[in-house]
Design a protein around this motif. Structure first.
Motif, PDB file in Angstrom:
ATOM      1  N   VAL A 162      34.112  31.342 -25.704  1.00 32.06           N
ATOM      2  CA  VAL A 162      33.381  32.512 -26.181  1.00 32.06           C
ATOM      3  C   VAL A 162      32.245  32.113 -27.111  1.00 32.06           C
ATOM      4  CG1 VAL A 162      33.538  34.629 -27.560  1.00 32.06           C
ATOM      5  CG2 VAL A 162      35.343  34.076 -25.915  1.00 32.06           C
ATOM      6  N   HIS A 163      32.548  31.221 -28.051  1.00 32.18           N
ATOM      7  CA  HIS A 163      31.566  30.838 -29.065  1.00 32.18           C
ATOM      8  C   HIS A 163      30.950  29.479 -28.743  1.00 32.18           C
ATOM      9  CE1 HIS A 163      34.526  33.490 -31.078  1.00 32.18           C
ATOM     10  NE2 HIS A 163      33.423  34.056 -31.537  1.00 32.18           N
ATOM     11  N   PRO A 164      29.645  29.340 -28.932  1.00 31.14           N
ATOM     12  CA  PRO A 164      29.025  28.034 -28.737  1.00 31.14           C
ATOM     13  C   PRO A 164      29.543  27.032 -29.765  1.00 31.14           C
ATOM     14  CG  PRO A 164      27.380  29.793 -28.833  1.00 31.14           C
ATOM     15  CD  PRO A 164      28.681  30.379 -29.288  1.00 31.14           C
ATOM     16  N   ASN A 165      29.534  25.751 -29.384  1.00 27.43           N
ATOM     17  CA  ASN A 165      29.744  24.698 -30.382  1.00 27.43           C
ATOM     18  C   ASN A 165      28.379  24.338 -30.964  1.00 27.43           C
ATOM     19  OD1 ASN A 165      28.517  23.008 -28.474  1.00 27.43           O
ATOM     20  ND2 ASN A 165      30.488  22.292 -27.671  1.00 27.43           N
ATOM     21  N   ILE A 166      28.310  23.268 -31.709  1.00 27.28           N
ATOM     22  CA  ILE A 166      27.067  22.956 -32.397  1.00 27.28           C
ATOM     23  C   ILE A 166      25.919  22.715 -31.419  1.00 27.28           C
ATOM     24  CG2 ILE A 166      27.495  20.453 -32.577  1.00 27.28           C
ATOM     25  CD1 ILE A 166      26.376  20.728 -35.497  1.00 27.28           C
ATOM     26  N   ARG A 167      26.223  22.159 -30.248  1.00 23.89           N
ATOM     27  CA  ARG A 167      25.178  21.958 -29.238  1.00 23.89           C
ATOM     28  C   ARG A 167      24.750  23.294 -28.636  1.00 23.89           C
ATOM     29  NH1 ARG A 167      29.044  18.471 -27.764  1.00 23.89           N
ATOM     30  NH2 ARG A 167      29.385  19.505 -25.746  1.00 23.89           N
ATOM     31  N   GLY A 168      25.724  24.184 -28.450  1.00 26.11           N
ATOM     32  CA  GLY A 168      25.398  25.495 -27.908  1.00 26.11           C
ATOM     33  C   GLY A 168      24.535  26.315 -28.850  1.00 26.11           C
ATOM     34  N   TYR A 169      24.847  26.265 -30.148  1.00 28.87           N
ATOM     35  CA  TYR A 169      24.017  26.984 -31.115  1.00 28.87           C
ATOM     36  C   TYR A 169      22.610  26.397 -31.163  1.00 28.87           C
ATOM     37  CZ  TYR A 169      27.794  29.831 -33.072  1.00 28.87           C
ATOM     38  OH  TYR A 169      28.790  30.758 -33.253  1.00 28.87           O
ATOM     39  N   ALA A 170      22.500  25.083 -31.029  1.00 31.80           N
ATOM     40  CA  ALA A 170      21.176  24.462 -30.985  1.00 31.80           C
ATOM     41  C   ALA A 170      20.395  24.962 -29.775  1.00 31.80           C
ATOM     42  CB  ALA A 170      21.313  22.941 -30.943  1.00 31.80           C
ATOM     43  N   ARG A 171      21.072  25.125 -28.650  1.00 31.70           N
ATOM     44  CA  ARG A 171      20.418  25.634 -27.436  1.00 31.70           C
ATOM     45  C   ARG A 171      19.965  27.084 -27.648  1.00 31.70           C
ATOM     46  NH1 ARG A 171      20.546  23.954 -22.094  1.00 31.70           N
ATOM     47  NH2 ARG A 171      22.133  22.392 -22.629  1.00 31.70           N
ATOM     48  N   MET A 172      20.809  27.901 -28.285  1.00 32.30           N
ATOM     49  CA  MET A 172      20.424  29.276 -28.567  1.00 32.30           C
ATOM     50  C   MET A 172      19.196  29.326 -29.467  1.00 32.30           C
ATOM     51  SD  MET A 172      24.121  31.180 -29.096  1.00 32.30           S
ATOM     52  CE  MET A 172      23.415  32.815 -29.348  1.00 32.30           C
ATOM     53  N   ALA A 173      19.170  28.482 -30.497  1.00 29.84           N
ATOM     54  CA  ALA A 173      18.031  28.467 -31.417  1.00 29.84           C
ATOM     55  C   ALA A 173      16.752  28.072 -30.691  1.00 29.84           C
ATOM     56  CB  ALA A 173      18.311  27.509 -32.569  1.00 29.84           C
ATOM     57  N   GLU A 174      16.846  27.070 -29.842  1.00 28.61           N
ATOM     58  CA  GLU A 174      15.669  26.620 -29.092  1.00 28.61           C
ATOM     59  C   GLU A 174      15.145  27.731 -28.180  1.00 28.61           C
ATOM     60  OE1 GLU A 174      14.317  22.935 -26.125  1.00 28.61           O
ATOM     61  OE2 GLU A 174      16.439  23.256 -26.595  1.00 28.61           O
ATOM     62  N   TYR A 175      16.066  28.440 -27.533  1.00 32.29           N
ATOM     63  CA  TYR A 175      15.677  29.532 -26.646  1.00 32.29           C
ATOM     64  C   TYR A 175      15.059  30.689 -27.430  1.00 32.29           C
ATOM     65  CZ  TYR A 175      16.366  33.679 -23.710  1.00 32.29           C
ATOM     66  OH  TYR A 175      16.187  34.860 -23.034  1.00 32.29           O
ATOM     67  N   ALA A 176      15.629  31.010 -28.595  1.00 31.29           N
ATOM     68  CA  ALA A 176      15.187  32.167 -29.363  1.00 31.29           C
ATOM     69  C   ALA A 176      13.890  31.923 -30.121  1.00 31.29           C
ATOM     70  CB  ALA A 176      16.281  32.578 -30.355  1.00 31.29           C
ATOM     71  N   LEU A 177      13.584  30.669 -30.406  1.00 32.29           N
ATOM     72  CA  LEU A 177      12.463  30.340 -31.291  1.00 32.29           C
ATOM     73  C   LEU A 177      11.156  31.011 -30.891  1.00 32.29           C
ATOM     74  CD1 LEU A 177      11.470  28.775 -33.746  1.00 32.29           C
ATOM     75  CD2 LEU A 177      11.093  26.799 -32.248  1.00 32.29           C
ATOM     76  N   PRO A 178      10.694  30.942 -29.632  1.00 33.62           N
ATOM     77  CA  PRO A 178       9.405  31.579 -29.314  1.00 33.62           C
ATOM     78  C   PRO A 178       9.403  33.091 -29.495  1.00 33.62           C
ATOM     79  CG  PRO A 178      10.464  30.723 -27.321  1.00 33.62           C
ATOM     80  CD  PRO A 178      11.220  30.185 -28.479  1.00 33.62           C
ATOM     81  N   TYR A 179      10.538  33.736 -29.278  1.00 36.39           N
ATOM     82  CA  TYR A 179      10.620  35.174 -29.515  1.00 36.39           C
ATOM     83  C   TYR A 179      10.359  35.488 -30.988  1.00 36.39           C
ATOM     84  CZ  TYR A 179      12.858  35.930 -24.921  1.00 36.39           C
ATOM     85  OH  TYR A 179      13.136  36.004 -23.583  1.00 36.39           O
TER      86      TYR A 179
END
Length: 210
Positions: A162-179
């Motif tokens: 359900v919850h990302p690990n540290i790599r998953g959160y990094a991926r979310m941040a990278e995806y969200a950054l341009p927004y």
């Protein structure tokens, strides 16, 4: 840019709050002020109440809101209409706001969620479909304001399904950054634009409702 973020554990940064995706964005942009109102275990109605309470008193430059996955995990097996009910609930609540807004479509749970007790085995495929359908409705209704996290996190970037690990959160941040960078640019342009009503060029700094 002042950002208010409302959500559940995916917004809060479950298990590693110092390295959640919003926290990463904050460190990448120290000039931003990100207030994280994420609450672990929060259902959508709780998230919407928290947003209503805070936004009645303050006017941030941007609002991010993501919720519904807890509702789906609890009710999906017994409520085949949960995706549309959640989308309708969110749509009705957000109609009251005129603030710049981004909405998150939560990640689809992985089968590992069963072994960690987040879902029963019979509920897993129902919850997966409901989460996918819920995100599709959000994308249909809110278009490019949606951060679509549904299929973003691969199985090896979540430790509990359900919850990302540290790599998953990094991926979310990278995806969200341009927004968020686009929103920050728009907020900065709005602040520096001369006021049309009083003829002054004074920058607006007060974020409270009068």
């Amino acid at each position: 840019m002042l950002l208010y973020a409302f959500g559940d554990s995916l917004t809060y940064g479950y298990d590693i709050p110092a390295s959640g995706w919003l926290q990463r964005l904050q460190r990448a942009h120290p000039a931003w002020e990100i207030r994280n109102f994420g609450a672990c275990g929060a259902p959508l109605y709780f998230i919407l109440k928290a947003a209503a309470r805070e936004l009645a008193q303050h006017t941030p430059d941007l609002v991010f809101l993501m919720g519904g996955l807890n509702d789906i995990c609890i009710a999906a097996e017994n409520n085949r209409n949960i995706a549309r009910e959640l989308a309708d609930q969110l749509t009705a609540a957000l109609a009251a706001y005129r603030l710049p807004l981004l909405i998150g479509a939560p990640p689809v749970p992985d089968r590992v969620a069963v072994y960690h007790g987040w879902l029963t085995l019979p509920a897993l495929p129902v919850a997966q479909q409901a989460t996918a359908d819920y995100g599709a409705l959000l994308c249909e209704r809110f278009g490019d304001r949606v951060l679509d996290f549904r299929r973003l996190i691969p199985p090896d970037e979540t430790d509990d399904g359900v919850h990302p690990n540290i790599r998953g959160y990094a991926r979310m941040a990278e995806y969200a950054l341009p927004y968020f960078e686009q929103a920050a640019k728009a907020a900065n342009e709005a602040e520096t634009k001369p006021a049309a009503d009083d003829g002054t060029n004074e920058k607006r700094t007060d974020t409270s409702l009068s």
